[in-house]
Design an enzyme around this catalytic site. Sequence first.
Site, PDB file in Angstrom:
ATOM      1  N   SER A 205      37.972   3.504  12.128  1.00  0.00           N
ATOM      2  CA  SER A 205      37.070   4.489  12.451  1.00  0.00           C
ATOM      3  C   SER A 205      35.801   4.224  12.472  1.00  0.00           C
ATOM      4  O   SER A 205      35.167   3.017  11.756  1.00  0.00           O
ATOM      5  CB  SER A 205      37.268   5.664  11.658  1.00  0.00           C
ATOM      6  OG  SER A 205      37.023   5.433  10.149  1.00  0.00           O
TER       7      SER A 205
ATOM      8  N   ILE B  95      31.703   2.711  12.125  1.00  0.00           N
ATOM      9  CA  ILE B  95      31.186   1.633  12.480  1.00  0.00           C
ATOM     10  C   ILE B  95      32.128   0.544  12.513  1.00  0.00           C
ATOM     11  O   ILE B  95      32.023  -0.286  13.476  1.00  0.00           O
ATOM     12  CB  ILE B  95      30.179   1.380  11.316  1.00  0.00           C
ATOM     13  CG1 ILE B  95      28.876   2.407  11.697  1.00  0.00           C
ATOM     14  CG2 ILE B  95      29.635  -0.275  11.430  1.00  0.00           C
ATOM     15  CD1 ILE B  95      27.985   2.076  10.540  1.00  0.00           C
TER      16      ILE B  95
ATOM     17  N   SER C 188      24.143  -0.940   2.069  1.00  0.00           N
ATOM     18  CA  SER C 188      23.553   0.557   2.654  1.00  0.00           C
ATOM     19  C   SER C 188      22.076   0.449   2.069  1.00  0.00           C
ATOM     20  O   SER C 188      21.775  -0.037   0.931  1.00  0.00           O
ATOM     21  CB  SER C 188      24.156   1.533   1.919  1.00  0.00           C
ATOM     22  OG  SER C 188      23.423   2.798   1.795  1.00  0.00           O
TER      23      SER C 188
ATOM     24  N   TYR D 203      28.123   4.733  -5.482  1.00  0.00           N
ATOM     25  CA  TYR D 203      28.165   4.159  -4.355  1.00  0.00           C
ATOM     26  C   TYR D 203      26.823   3.086  -4.049  1.00  0.00           C
ATOM     27  O   TYR D 203      26.946   2.079  -3.833  1.00  0.00           O
ATOM     28  CB  TYR D 203      28.258   5.138  -3.375  1.00  0.00           C
ATOM     29  CG  TYR D 203      28.262   4.645  -1.964  1.00  0.00           C
ATOM     30  CD1 TYR D 203      29.638   4.067  -1.259  1.00  0.00           C
ATOM     31  CD2 TYR D 203      27.189   4.719  -1.151  1.00  0.00           C
ATOM     32  CE1 TYR D 203      29.458   3.672   0.002  1.00  0.00           C
ATOM     33  CE2 TYR D 203      27.275   4.079   0.233  1.00  0.00           C
ATOM     34  CZ  TYR D 203      28.430   3.649   0.594  1.00  0.00           C
ATOM     35  OH  TYR D 203      28.541   3.112   2.045  1.00  0.00           O
TER      36      TYR D 203
ATOM     37  N   LYS E 128      26.537  -0.929  -3.714  1.00  0.00           N
ATOM     38  CA  LYS E 128      25.961  -1.519  -2.675  1.00  0.00           C
ATOM     39  C   LYS E 128      24.755  -2.606  -3.291  1.00  0.00           C
ATOM     40  O   LYS E 128      24.653  -3.648  -2.522  1.00  0.00           O
ATOM     41  CB  LYS E 128      25.429  -0.653  -1.749  1.00  0.00           C
ATOM     42  CG  LYS E 128      26.389   0.471  -0.968  1.00  0.00           C
ATOM     43  CD  LYS E 128      27.284  -0.591  -0.101  1.00  0.00           C
ATOM     44  CE  LYS E 128      28.584   0.166   0.495  1.00  0.00           C
ATOM     45  NZ  LYS E 128      29.337  -0.492   1.301  1.00  0.00           N
TER      46      LYS E 128
END
Length: 317
Positions: free
Chosen positions: A50, A52, A175, A201, A205
């Site tokens: 799904s 990217i 990110s 998160y 990253k």
Amino acid sequence: MWLYRNAAWFAKGLREYTKSGYESASKDFVPADLEVQVPGRAFLITGGNSGIGKVTATEIAKRGGTVHLVCRDPGRAEGAKGEIIRESGNQNIFLHIVDLSDPKRIWKFVENFKQEHKLNVLINNAGCMVNERELTEDGLEKNFATNTLGVYILTTALIPVLEKEHDPRVITVSSGGMLVQKLNTHDLQSERTAFNGTMVYAQNKRQQVVLTERWAQMHPAIHFSSMHPGWADTPAVRLSMPGFHARLGDRLRSAAQGADTVLWLALSSAVTTQPSGLFFQDRKPVPTHLPFAGTSSSPAEEDKLIEILEQLAQRFK
């Protein structure tokens, strides 16, 4: 300092990470960079069912590449595989069901994979953002297990496979959120502080960017890069950040716009003129720290991250 980082990051995001930011940056793109065919080259994409990841897999398949999809959900993955084959006309699409929060499964997958397949490009795209602290069956915090330990094990285990091939590359989808985080090796599994899924998160990253920089130093035969796809309208963003998704609305990038730099890093010969280990946004290397944000880490802190990850990885081998 925390408020400064977040305000500066959000202002930067509205300028650069949105659809208008992509449209502005894309005026400088060289279209020929992606006008390539890659038959005979093999690409492994995590989270390729799904968003990217799926766009990336489809575009590589259209250019003749062999695509290995590493996904967690068999039903969704089978559907995505069928769609990619139909859209690309490429039958060389392989599906591997692996939960990247399960280190034992990752080790087992790599052992089987390297006996049957070659690999030119690894794309660490899959991500996890759970907003309540949740432990895996192995007692690992789920975001960390997927985004950091899983990426560490998969990448390091596949390095010998990649090193056998021509022009090997590793791309990790990070990110821009990592810009608000300084590497923290004292609480990798969020045991000592109030749990905030978005910040956990972002910390993961940051860890991915540090690992990319270190891997580039340790393995010069492979071209490593990390990247920020911008703020894209994907199923993961809609599910994990509904408020953010609603606030930005049609200013969010499409999944295809988010995937553009992933594809460029995976396919373009122009990439090899760039040093290994850099962080990219819209086909250009960009700084990994905001000015005056105090997010730089010491070599000792980075050594500690790798030491902890290696110990955990070996525990589950």
